[in-house]
Each structure stands twice: as structure tokens, then as C-alpha cells.
Design a protein around this motif. Sequence first.
Motif, PDB file in Angstrom:
ATOM      1  N   GLN A  35      24.887 -99.995 -12.841  1.00 12.59           N
ATOM      2  CA  GLN A  35      24.410-100.376 -14.261  1.00 12.59           C
ATOM      3  C   GLN A  35      22.899 -99.983 -14.336  1.00 12.59           C
ATOM      4  O   GLN A  35      22.097-100.715 -13.683  1.00 12.59           O
ATOM      5  CB  GLN A  35      24.816-101.732 -14.783  1.00 12.59           C
ATOM      6  CG  GLN A  35      24.442-101.711 -16.453  1.00 12.59           C
ATOM      7  CD  GLN A  35      25.084-103.289 -16.852  1.00 12.59           C
ATOM      8  OE1 GLN A  35      24.422-104.255 -16.181  1.00 12.59           O
ATOM      9  NE2 GLN A  35      25.428-103.508 -17.583  1.00 12.59           N
ATOM     10  N   VAL A  36      22.498 -99.397 -15.162  1.00 16.33           N
ATOM     11  CA  VAL A  36      21.057 -99.003 -15.245  1.00 16.33           C
ATOM     12  C   VAL A  36      20.448 -99.396 -16.753  1.00 16.33           C
ATOM     13  O   VAL A  36      21.277 -98.900 -17.766  1.00 16.33           O
ATOM     14  CB  VAL A  36      20.866 -97.483 -15.102  1.00 16.33           C
ATOM     15  CG1 VAL A  36      19.397 -96.925 -15.042  1.00 16.33           C
ATOM     16  CG2 VAL A  36      21.411 -96.865 -13.869  1.00 16.33           C
ATOM     17  N   ILE A  37      19.590 -99.900 -16.711  1.00 18.44           N
ATOM     18  CA  ILE A  37      18.932-100.409 -18.191  1.00 18.44           C
ATOM     19  C   ILE A  37      17.603 -99.601 -18.115  1.00 18.44           C
ATOM     20  O   ILE A  37      16.585 -99.669 -17.366  1.00 18.44           O
ATOM     21  CB  ILE A  37      18.403-101.644 -18.169  1.00 18.44           C
ATOM     22  CG1 ILE A  37      19.701-102.716 -17.567  1.00 18.44           C
ATOM     23  CG2 ILE A  37      17.688-102.204 -19.411  1.00 18.44           C
ATOM     24  CD1 ILE A  37      19.205-104.440 -17.415  1.00 18.44           C
ATOM     25  N   TYR A  38      17.493 -98.710 -19.231  1.00 21.85           N
ATOM     26  CA  TYR A  38      16.415 -97.834 -19.646  1.00 21.85           C
ATOM     27  C   TYR A  38      15.425 -98.488 -20.670  1.00 21.85           C
ATOM     28  O   TYR A  38      16.179 -99.131 -21.618  1.00 21.85           O
ATOM     29  CB  TYR A  38      16.912 -96.582 -20.156  1.00 21.85           C
ATOM     30  CG  TYR A  38      17.546 -95.773 -19.225  1.00 21.85           C
ATOM     31  CD1 TYR A  38      16.996 -94.815 -18.285  1.00 21.85           C
ATOM     32  CD2 TYR A  38      19.043 -95.758 -18.963  1.00 21.85           C
ATOM     33  CE1 TYR A  38      17.803 -94.097 -17.281  1.00 21.85           C
ATOM     34  CE2 TYR A  38      19.758 -94.891 -18.183  1.00 21.85           C
ATOM     35  CZ  TYR A  38      19.295 -94.345 -17.016  1.00 21.85           C
ATOM     36  OH  TYR A  38      19.864 -93.539 -16.153  1.00 21.85           O
ATOM     37  N   MET A  39      14.178 -98.528 -20.393  1.00 24.17           N
ATOM     38  CA  MET A  39      13.519 -99.082 -21.412  1.00 24.17           C
ATOM     39  C   MET A  39      12.032 -98.354 -21.574  1.00 24.17           C
ATOM     40  O   MET A  39      11.770 -97.719 -20.852  1.00 24.17           O
ATOM     41  CB  MET A  39      13.167-100.468 -20.834  1.00 24.17           C
ATOM     42  CG  MET A  39      12.246-100.544 -19.512  1.00 24.17           C
ATOM     43  SD  MET A  39      12.174-102.085 -18.722  1.00 24.17           S
ATOM     44  CE  MET A  39      13.529-101.655 -17.425  1.00 24.17           C
ATOM     45  N   ILE A  40      11.887 -98.407 -23.197  1.00 20.70           N
ATOM     46  CA  ILE A  40      10.585 -97.746 -23.472  1.00 20.70           C
ATOM     47  C   ILE A  40       9.713 -98.793 -24.068  1.00 20.70           C
ATOM     48  O   ILE A  40      10.341 -99.473 -25.167  1.00 20.70           O
ATOM     49  CB  ILE A  40      10.929 -96.462 -24.344  1.00 20.70           C
ATOM     50  CG1 ILE A  40      11.545 -95.520 -23.564  1.00 20.70           C
ATOM     51  CG2 ILE A  40       9.684 -95.881 -24.798  1.00 20.70           C
ATOM     52  CD1 ILE A  40      12.070 -94.301 -24.379  1.00 20.70           C
ATOM     53  N   GLY A  84      10.820 -97.098 -18.271  1.00 23.65           N
ATOM     54  CA  GLY A  84      11.400 -97.528 -16.992  1.00 23.65           C
ATOM     55  C   GLY A  84      12.928 -97.598 -16.817  1.00 23.65           C
ATOM     56  O   GLY A  84      13.451 -97.523 -17.863  1.00 23.65           O
ATOM     57  N   ALA A  85      13.289 -97.478 -15.627  1.00 26.01           N
ATOM     58  CA  ALA A  85      14.824 -97.606 -15.426  1.00 26.01           C
ATOM     59  C   ALA A  85      15.078 -98.623 -14.364  1.00 26.01           C
ATOM     60  O   ALA A  85      14.288 -98.614 -13.350  1.00 26.01           O
ATOM     61  CB  ALA A  85      15.446 -96.498 -15.287  1.00 26.01           C
ATOM     62  N   MET A  86      15.855 -99.865 -14.663  1.00 29.87           N
ATOM     63  CA  MET A  86      16.182-100.568 -13.433  1.00 29.87           C
ATOM     64  C   MET A  86      17.701-101.034 -13.205  1.00 29.87           C
ATOM     65  O   MET A  86      18.157-100.855 -14.458  1.00 29.87           O
ATOM     66  CB  MET A  86      15.353-102.172 -13.706  1.00 29.87           C
ATOM     67  CG  MET A  86      15.364-102.717 -14.734  1.00 29.87           C
ATOM     68  SD  MET A  86      14.745-104.277 -15.068  1.00 29.87           S
ATOM     69  CE  MET A  86      15.167-105.204 -13.732  1.00 29.87           C
ATOM     70  N   LEU A  87      18.236-101.478 -12.433  1.00 27.63           N
ATOM     71  CA  LEU A  87      19.551-101.866 -11.993  1.00 27.63           C
ATOM     72  C   LEU A  87      19.679-103.147 -12.919  1.00 27.63           C
ATOM     73  O   LEU A  87      18.821-104.185 -12.857  1.00 27.63           O
ATOM     74  CB  LEU A  87      19.882-101.977 -10.741  1.00 27.63           C
ATOM     75  CG  LEU A  87      19.864-100.515  -9.856  1.00 27.63           C
ATOM     76  CD1 LEU A  87      20.276-100.912  -8.343  1.00 27.63           C
ATOM     77  CD2 LEU A  87      20.835 -99.658 -10.403  1.00 27.63           C
ATOM     78  N   GLY A  88      20.828-103.241 -13.674  1.00 28.56           N
ATOM     79  CA  GLY A  88      21.062-104.444 -14.392  1.00 28.56           C
ATOM     80  C   GLY A  88      22.568-105.278 -13.713  1.00 28.56           C
ATOM     81  O   GLY A  88      22.799-104.852 -12.569  1.00 28.56           O
ATOM     82  N   GLY A  89      22.851-106.330 -14.327  1.00 33.55           N
ATOM     83  CA  GLY A  89      23.533-107.382 -13.667  1.00 33.55           C
ATOM     84  C   GLY A  89      24.708-106.909 -13.260  1.00 33.55           C
ATOM     85  O   GLY A  89      25.474-107.519 -12.634  1.00 33.55           O
ATOM     86  N   ASP A  90      25.445-105.947 -13.877  1.00 35.92           N
ATOM     87  CA  ASP A  90      26.799-105.482 -13.684  1.00 35.92           C
ATOM     88  C   ASP A  90      26.911-104.531 -12.490  1.00 35.92           C
ATOM     89  O   ASP A  90      27.896-103.971 -11.828  1.00 35.92           O
ATOM     90  CB  ASP A  90      27.519-104.751 -14.621  1.00 35.92           C
ATOM     91  CG  ASP A  90      28.599-105.769 -15.417  1.00 35.92           C
ATOM     92  OD1 ASP A  90      28.806-106.655 -15.022  1.00 35.92           O
ATOM     93  OD2 ASP A  90      28.898-105.464 -16.500  1.00 35.92           O
ATOM     94  N   THR A  91      25.921-104.238 -11.628  1.00 40.31           N
ATOM     95  CA  THR A  91      25.576-103.334 -10.432  1.00 40.31           C
ATOM     96  C   THR A  91      26.237-103.946  -9.440  1.00 40.31           C
ATOM     97  O   THR A  91      26.260-105.154  -9.096  1.00 40.31           O
ATOM     98  CB  THR A  91      24.144-103.084 -10.202  1.00 40.31           C
ATOM     99  OG1 THR A  91      23.490-102.445 -11.048  1.00 40.31           O
ATOM    100  CG2 THR A  91      24.122-102.368  -8.977  1.00 40.31           C
TER     101      THR A  91
END
Length: 332
Positions: free
Chosen positions: A302-307, A186-193
Motif C-alpha cells: 500500500q503506497v501513500i502519495y503526498m504533495i 513523497g511516497a511511503m508505504l502505508g499500514g496495509d502493506t
Amino acid sequence: MALRLAPKFKRVALHTRNFAAISSNSPHPSLNTVGPYQVFDRNAKRLQKDRAAAHDSGEKSRTVDYVRNEVADRMMERFLDIKRNFDTIVDLGSGPGHFTRLLETDKVKKSVMIDSSEVTLNRDPDSEFEVEVERVVADEEHLLETIDRNSQDAIVSCLSLHWVNDLPGVLIQIKEALKPDGLFLGAMLGGDTLFELRTSLQLAEVEREGGISPHVSPMTDTRDISNLLGRAGFTLLTVDIDEVKVAYPSMWELIEDLQDMGEGNAVIGRRNVIPRDTLAAASAIYKEMHGNEDGSIPATFQVIYMIGWKPAPSQPKPLERGTGKTNLKEVL
């Protein structure tokens, strides 16, 4: 209106900032109701996406695909690093298929695209995809009402999860829908966006109106994601952060593009109208505080990538404490 500059993408060093993590134990409401613990109006968000995708037969929406396309490209780099082929994947919160469009048949045979906005989901024809696609109109917050438990080899999500109310609950549903040893990427926008836009609007409101109201939605802090994935039951976690920076002629073009992306404010209790003089003050503050030397203004995504992987007996496990055979002093 000033001509829009070509979007500029840049990988940059990161600085983290704390914002509230979205967590709720409330029962799942329907798409047309507002529950007591909701942060986002899901029905308003669906309507925003519908309007954006329907504008000018979708052409206006296609011109602002640059952020999602860039993030989908970076997600695909991570997906290709996984040395496994899949018959079918689920693209959760797919939009028109930014990630699915990059899939090739030697890696994936079919993609099931799920999105709450029917107009967005059907914006682009099947001919634009190399793999077979199936489109399902459903709310991402109710995944297990659409997908059976223990049925999927892989679930991906590209820039959709920052709009769900119960992120821990959705992650649990994703894990439950996967087969053992199934993949979540997944990829979602993080708090610094959009921190530049946030601070500019807040300072302008304090100056002109004597108070502030939310205009940029709260987003999950980057440090929370690993904990949330672990609590949901995922193993072999990988979480990393990146940024996409885009240059705009002014704040006005940024706001216009956000609306055309379907990324307008959907926080419950938001103000529907901002006075023109407040916006003008915010634009001046934005350029003064954050402006580039060439006169443009930057916007940070800001993008958070997660696996994560669903647990399975076949997965490698860490050795027990005390079973190591190499002395750390010898290594150092």
C-alpha cells in the motif's frame, strides 16, 4: 527453489486498517545508537541496505527493483502534473536513484541524491541518469545537518520515509529546507502493506509457539498523513492512496525478495531467527487464506502519495466565510 513468477502489478480498490503512527519528540540519535523512543534500528537498516546492494555486485538487488520502479513511475506522473521547472531537486532516501533515473533535463537540471547507505547510493553509474547527479551519504533523519534552511526548490522521497523514527520531525525538516513556495512530493508505504504476510506469521506463531512477535514493521496509518503534513506547516495538500500487488510462487520467494530489496525487519527487539516449522506453517496459512487461483500468493504494497507546499505570500488562499456570490441552492 521454484521459479519466480514475473511480478504482476495491479491497481485495486483499497481498504484501510489501523496501525500505530510513528511519532516521537525525542532528540535525534546518531546512526549508531538507539534512542529511548525509537521504533527502528537505523544502523541495522543501513547494514541491510548495504548487504542487499553489495550482493553479486548489485545484480541481485537490481532484479528486485520492480516495486520501487513502479512507485517511482507513479510518482513521476504526479511530478509531471506540476507545471514548473526546477534547476535542482533533492531526492531524499534515494536508494540507487529510482526516481532520479526518470528525470529529464527539460524539467530538472540536477538531482542531489541523499541516502544513509553508501553502497546503495553508488550502486548504479552516472551514465544511467539523464540529469546531473550529486550523491550525498547522510541520514534522512538529520536532513538539516546536510541541507541549509530555505535553500531548495523541491524535495522528493520515494519509499524511504516508512523507516524513519520521527516522521513528524522529518517532515518539519523537509519544510524548513524548502524555499517559500517549495514543493515536497513523497511516497511511503502505508499500514496495509504486507498484511497477508503479517497475519500469516502471527497465526503460525500462535499455533506453534503460543505467542507473537513483530516481523513486519509498524507503518503510518493513511489517515494520519494529512494531519502530519498540516502540523509540519505544509499547505495546498494532496494525499492519495494506491496499491501495488505482486504475485509470488510462495511465501519463501517473497521473503527472499524483501531481503534482496533491503526491506528486512528492522524493528528494535525483533527476533533474529524464526523456527523453520513456524515458517512452514506460515507459508501454508498464507496460501490457504490469501492464495490466488493459479497457486501463487499475492503480496500487497500500500503506497501513500503526498504533495505539500511550503507557505508563501504568492500562493492562492481560500476566501473568507460569507464572501461567496453564488447560492448553493442554485447550483444543486
